[in-house]
Design an enzyme around this catalytic site. Structure first.
Site, PDB file in Angstrom:
ATOM      1  N   ASN A 118      -0.364   1.996  -6.008  1.00  0.00           N
ATOM      2  CA  ASN A 118      -0.225   3.431  -6.526  1.00  0.00           C
ATOM      3  C   ASN A 118       1.548   3.509  -6.304  1.00  0.00           C
ATOM      4  O   ASN A 118       2.101   2.907  -5.391  1.00  0.00           O
ATOM      5  CB  ASN A 118      -1.228   4.304  -5.884  1.00  0.00           C
ATOM      6  CG  ASN A 118      -1.397   4.410  -4.657  1.00  0.00           C
ATOM      7  OD1 ASN A 118      -2.302   4.030  -4.250  1.00  0.00           O
ATOM      8  ND2 ASN A 118      -0.493   4.481  -3.865  1.00  0.00           N
ATOM      9  N   CYS A 155      -5.780   4.563  -4.120  1.00  0.00           N
ATOM     10  CA  CYS A 155      -5.735   3.046  -3.485  1.00  0.00           C
ATOM     11  C   CYS A 155      -7.119   2.180  -3.978  1.00  0.00           C
ATOM     12  O   CYS A 155      -6.905   1.532  -4.634  1.00  0.00           O
ATOM     13  CB  CYS A 155      -5.727   3.221  -1.798  1.00  0.00           C
ATOM     14  SG  CYS A 155      -5.881   1.758  -1.343  1.00  0.00           S
ATOM     15  N   ASP A 157       0.770  -1.188  -0.012  1.00  0.00           N
ATOM     16  CA  ASP A 157       0.097   0.049  -0.197  1.00  0.00           C
ATOM     17  C   ASP A 157       0.913   1.117   0.136  1.00  0.00           C
ATOM     18  O   ASP A 157       1.754   1.368   1.039  1.00  0.00           O
ATOM     19  CB  ASP A 157      -0.882  -0.166   1.095  1.00  0.00           C
ATOM     20  CG  ASP A 157      -2.006   0.778   1.286  1.00  0.00           C
ATOM     21  OD1 ASP A 157      -2.001   1.766   0.381  1.00  0.00           O
ATOM     22  OD2 ASP A 157      -3.018   0.847   2.006  1.00  0.00           O
ATOM     23  N   HIS A 175     -11.198  -2.383   1.267  1.00  0.00           N
ATOM     24  CA  HIS A 175     -11.537  -0.934   0.807  1.00  0.00           C
ATOM     25  C   HIS A 175     -12.162  -0.975  -0.494  1.00  0.00           C
ATOM     26  O   HIS A 175     -11.904  -0.107  -1.366  1.00  0.00           O
ATOM     27  CB  HIS A 175      -9.823  -0.265   0.601  1.00  0.00           C
ATOM     28  CG  HIS A 175     -10.137   1.077   0.586  1.00  0.00           C
ATOM     29  ND1 HIS A 175      -8.992   2.035  -0.058  1.00  0.00           N
ATOM     30  CD2 HIS A 175     -11.090   1.861   1.245  1.00  0.00           C
ATOM     31  CE1 HIS A 175      -9.417   3.187   0.523  1.00  0.00           C
ATOM     32  NE2 HIS A 175     -10.531   3.315   0.994  1.00  0.00           N
TER      33      HIS A 175
END
Length: 443
Positions: A263, A54, A14, A112
């Site tokens: 990312n 994200c 992440d 998420h």
């Protein structure tokens, strides 16, 4: 399906930056386990995330399609509009399609993609879920915010649970137990291991006291290069623990391991020679370290093939003997022929947009068109990965062609409108649903 189908371990970091691994240029801290993984498999030099943020990338990963086809994939409204947005449970996904081919499926770590009861991992193809539903948690309290009144965002299925310990290590322990438990089983497994590291808050293994005193998880006034290195090193050690379990149980040879990031990196990441970071469509916000190992079928190599997050669904399904759902064709590409030497490296055309289209980008072959607010650029990102030589005046025809390509492509996807980010609108206006198939252009 034959048991000859490989296991799949998909590891997602992440906010990990392009050069945050030793094999990509990191010098301030060590990543020996991921460096070893790179030496045993494929190291991509031109792999991209589907978004500079994200959850949007995660929509592309799980569906194999541009995130702009679904309202929840539009610029992270999940983080701003409570529990309204999410991945529609009826949408085919990488885990649901693999499950249909006999795989046992598990997500350990970050989801998420929307909250129960409307959304959740168990509704979108996973047999098992342990982890956090939202975007980030404190590494020690496992809360998404600060204060006793904030509930922990840690779940076993749809039941809240508690675990003591540093979150990266907690996830590694859960993943190791899963891998060991699958040894000798007749069904292959698909394990999504989605860490929150090295996303803020800036807490290393020894920072439990800092965690208790933290007033804001965003921690804008905290962190350092040293602390960031501690977080990445803990991530590397956790991955090494899971890879060791594969090796010790005799499953490593027939397990596909993929490692990448959602990312580009944040403020402490190393991106050399790229510029830019998370939330930016410069190369540093989009290009991500990416590794793949499959000893049984793919030889070690450094791979220059341009790739993107959406490619993983068709690639991994092909490895399992399957294909994307015919009603939801992937915008990605099966990479196996290139990785196995059956097809040459070939040009790709990739598209991005961000901040209500204030940022636009197209990569077409070696060319990249980039728009940031009112500024427009044309770069040869192979010759100029730092995006410093604007060639729009020297190559006006290429510039005009790519600019129009982006406009034509954008017509096929959901627009960014005010209600996407508005609280309190009626559910029928804001609820996630399929976008009509107004475009069929693939990558």
């Amino acid at each position: 399906m034959s048991r000859a189908a490989p296991n799949i371990l998909f590891i997602l970091a992440d906010d990990l930056g392009w050069a945050d691994l030793g094999v990509y240029g990191a010098t301030d801290f060590a990543t020996p386990h991921l460096d070893a993984l790179a030496g045993e498999g494929v190291r991509f030099t031109q792999a991209y995330a589907n978004s500079a943020v994200c959850s949007a990338t995660r929509f592309a990963l799980i569906t194999g399609r541009y995130q702009y086809r679904l309202r929840g994939g539009l610029e992270e409204p999940i983080a701003r509009s409570g529990h309204v947005h999410g991945l529609p449970p009826e949408h085919p996904t990488l885990p649901s399609l693999l499950k249909g081919r006999g795989y046992d499926t598990a997500l350990i770590g970050k989801w998420h993609l929307g909250h129960p009861p409307a959304f959740g991992p168990l509704k979108s193809g996973y047999d098992r879920f342990f982890g956090n539903l939202g975007g980030a948690v404190d590494y020690f309290t496992h809360k998404p915010g600060v204060g006793d009144a904030v509930p922990r965002d840690l779940w076993e299925g749809e039941v809240p649970v508690e675990r003591a310990g540093y979150y990266t290590q907690v996830l590694a322990d859960e993943a190791e137990a899963y891998v060991r438990g699958r040894a000798g089983q007749a069904r292959p497994f698909f394990l999504s291991l989605h860490f929150t590291a090295p996303h803020w808050p800036w807490e290393g293994l020894g920072d439990e006291a800092v965690s208790r005193e933290l007033r804001d998880l965003f921690h804008y006034d905290g962190g350092s290069l040293r602390k960031y290195g501690e977080i990445v090193e803990a991530l590397d050690a956790a991955i090494g623990q899971v890879l060791a379990a594969l090796q010790q149980t005799g499953q490593a040879r027939d397990t596909i391991v993929v490692f990448t990031s959602d990312n580009g990196g944040e403020r402490f990441s190393r991106t050399w020679p790229l510029v830019g970071q998370k939330t930016e469509l410069l190369e540093g916000g989009l290009r991500v370290p990416t590794l793949l190992r499959w000893p049984a079928r793919i030889a070690p190599q450094v791979q220059d093939q341009v790739a993107i997050t959406a490619d993983w669904l068709p690639t991994l399904l092909a490895a399992a003997g399957g294909a994307p759902h015919p009603d939801h064709p992937s915008d990605g590409e099966n990479l196996l022929p290139v990785l196995q030497g059956q097809a040459p490296v070939h040009p790709r055309t990739l598209y991005w947009r961000y901040k209500a289209q204030a940022q636009r980008a197209v990569r077409d072959g070696d060319w990249k068109y980039l728009k940031i607010n009112d500024n427009e650029f044309l770069f040869d990102v192979v010759a100029d990965p730092r995006e410093r030589a604007n060639l729009r005046e020297r190559q006006p025809e290429v510039f005009a062609r790519l600019r129009q390509q982006w406009l034509d492509w954008n017509e096929g996807f959901l627009p960014i409108t005010d209600e996407v980010f508005t609280h309190g609108v009626t559910p029928d206006v804001q609820a996630d649903r399929y976008v009509p198939e107004r475009a069929t252009r693939a990558l």
